[in-house]
Design an enzyme around this catalytic site. Structure first.
Site, PDB file in Angstrom:
ATOM      1  N   SER A   1       2.272   2.897   1.882  1.00 51.62           N
ATOM      2  CA  SER A   1       2.643   2.219   3.116  1.00 51.62           C
ATOM      3  C   SER A   1       1.890   2.841   4.299  1.00 51.62           C
ATOM      4  CB  SER A   1       4.164   2.270   3.299  1.00 51.62           C
ATOM      5  OG  SER A   1       4.596   1.385   4.294  1.00 51.62           O
TER       6      SER A   1
ATOM      7  N   ASP B   1       5.836  -7.472  -2.395  1.00 52.17           N
ATOM      8  CA  ASP B   1       5.482  -7.208  -1.005  1.00 52.17           C
ATOM      9  C   ASP B   1       5.332  -8.550  -0.299  1.00 52.17           C
ATOM     10  OD1 ASP B   1       5.263  -4.540  -0.022  1.00 52.17           O
ATOM     11  OD2 ASP B   1       3.614  -4.167  -1.412  1.00 52.17           O
TER      12      ASP B   1
ATOM     13  N   HIS C   1       8.220  -3.236  -2.332  1.00 55.28           N
ATOM     14  CA  HIS C   1       7.517  -2.270  -1.491  1.00 55.28           C
ATOM     15  C   HIS C   1       7.976  -0.831  -1.743  1.00 55.28           C
ATOM     16  CE1 HIS C   1       5.160  -1.174   2.076  1.00 55.28           C
ATOM     17  NE2 HIS C   1       6.149  -0.354   2.408  1.00 55.28           N
TER      18      HIS C   1
END
Length: 296
Positions: free
Chosen positions: A144, A239, A271
């Protein structure tokens, strides 16, 4: 056995020559093997945590280590000052909070903290490779926000740092590679400040800072050394479409610039568990990382 004072010189020499007592090999060979074993270079994975540049830390990043360490791979977690600490302020000034125009002052403090985070991670990589010169190669792994920071490391002008890290691979997982869209979301807004709690302060990222810290906009052409670095861009099946778009566009940009890059859509993950599962030796991304390192 008698006292050492009663031993002959020859016997004393033998007693204090550990290499003579090895059951595995002769005295010369066992010393050579020992030196080779303890000085042998090892691959090093540097993990950069996510948390939207605002939370999590290196202290909670050890979950990726077990399946890698068991294969002889060293792992280190890289920390950085998450917002709002990135500009060097950790506590709000009570006097500042009493001012009628305090929001303007806070914005001035926040300007550039993304630059600080990027610089901190770059300096960490430089420091580590200077301290551990016996590595057989450095590998970046980021999730991320950490994938964004790892991507920024790939665009570093290392002459400024006086080192040339042997970065052989990068594993970028569910990353953000163009920060400008973030500036139009609540992630970037200054939502709340109090004297007792500044944890809700968000990025306050100006457009110009976002652009100069967007990997897709500061692409570096692949030099011969950079061509030797394999980049894996991974994205979770669940995602958002924007995360998929950004991963695809950064993949295309790297490939156009001559980098060795691949794109992996990891099925049945979101995610969060896309990175959580790196604690499992049989997880597809763990296996991809191990295979890439073993080929180097």
């Amino acid at each position: 056995m008698g006292r050492w004072q009663d031993m002959t010189q020859e016997e004393l020499e033998k007693q204090y020559a550990p290499s003579r007592w090895s059951h595995r090999m002769d005295k010369e060979a066992v010393i050579e093997a020992h030196v080779r074993e303890v000085t042998e270079a090892f691959p090093l994975v540097l993990y950069i945590h996510g948390g939207y540049w605002q939370f999590l830390s290196k202290e909670v990043s050890g979950f990726i280590a077990p399946p890698l360490v068991t294969q002889g791979i060293a792992v280190a977690a890289v920390g950085y000052d998450v917002a709002p600490k990135g500009k060097g302020f950790q506590k709000w000034d009570q006097h500042l909070l009493s001012l009628a125009l305090w929001p303007l002052s806070l914005c001035a403090l926040c300007l550039g903290h993304m630059d600080v985070m990027v610089a901190q991670v770059r300096r960490s990589v430089a420091f580590i490779v200077q301290q551990y010169s016996k590595t057989s190669g450095v590998y970046l792994c980021g999730h991320s926000a950490g994938a964004h920071l790892a991507a920024m490391v790939l665009s570093t002008d290392w002459e400024e740092y006086g080192v040339t890290p042997d970065i052989k691979g990068a594993f970028l997982v569910s990353g953000v590679y163009d920060l400008e869209p973030i500036t139009h979301t609540s992630v970037n807004n200054l939502l709340h400040v109090s004297q007792s709690d500044c944890s809700a302060v968000t990025l306050s990222l100006p457009r110009e800072v976002a652009r100069r810290n967007s990997p897709v906009l500061c692409m570096t052409a692949a030099t011969p050394a950079r061509k030797a670095c394999e980049v894996l861009i991974a994205v979770a099946q669940h995602d958002s479409p924007e995360f998929h778009r950004q991963s695809q566009e950064y993949f295309q940009a790297l490939r156009s610039a001559g980098w060795s890059v691949s794109l992996l859509d990891i099925a049945d993950t979101d995610h969060f568990d896309v990175i959580e599962k790196l604690s499992q030796g049989g997880y597809i991304l763990t296996q991809v990382i191990l295979n890439m390192i073993s080929r180097a």
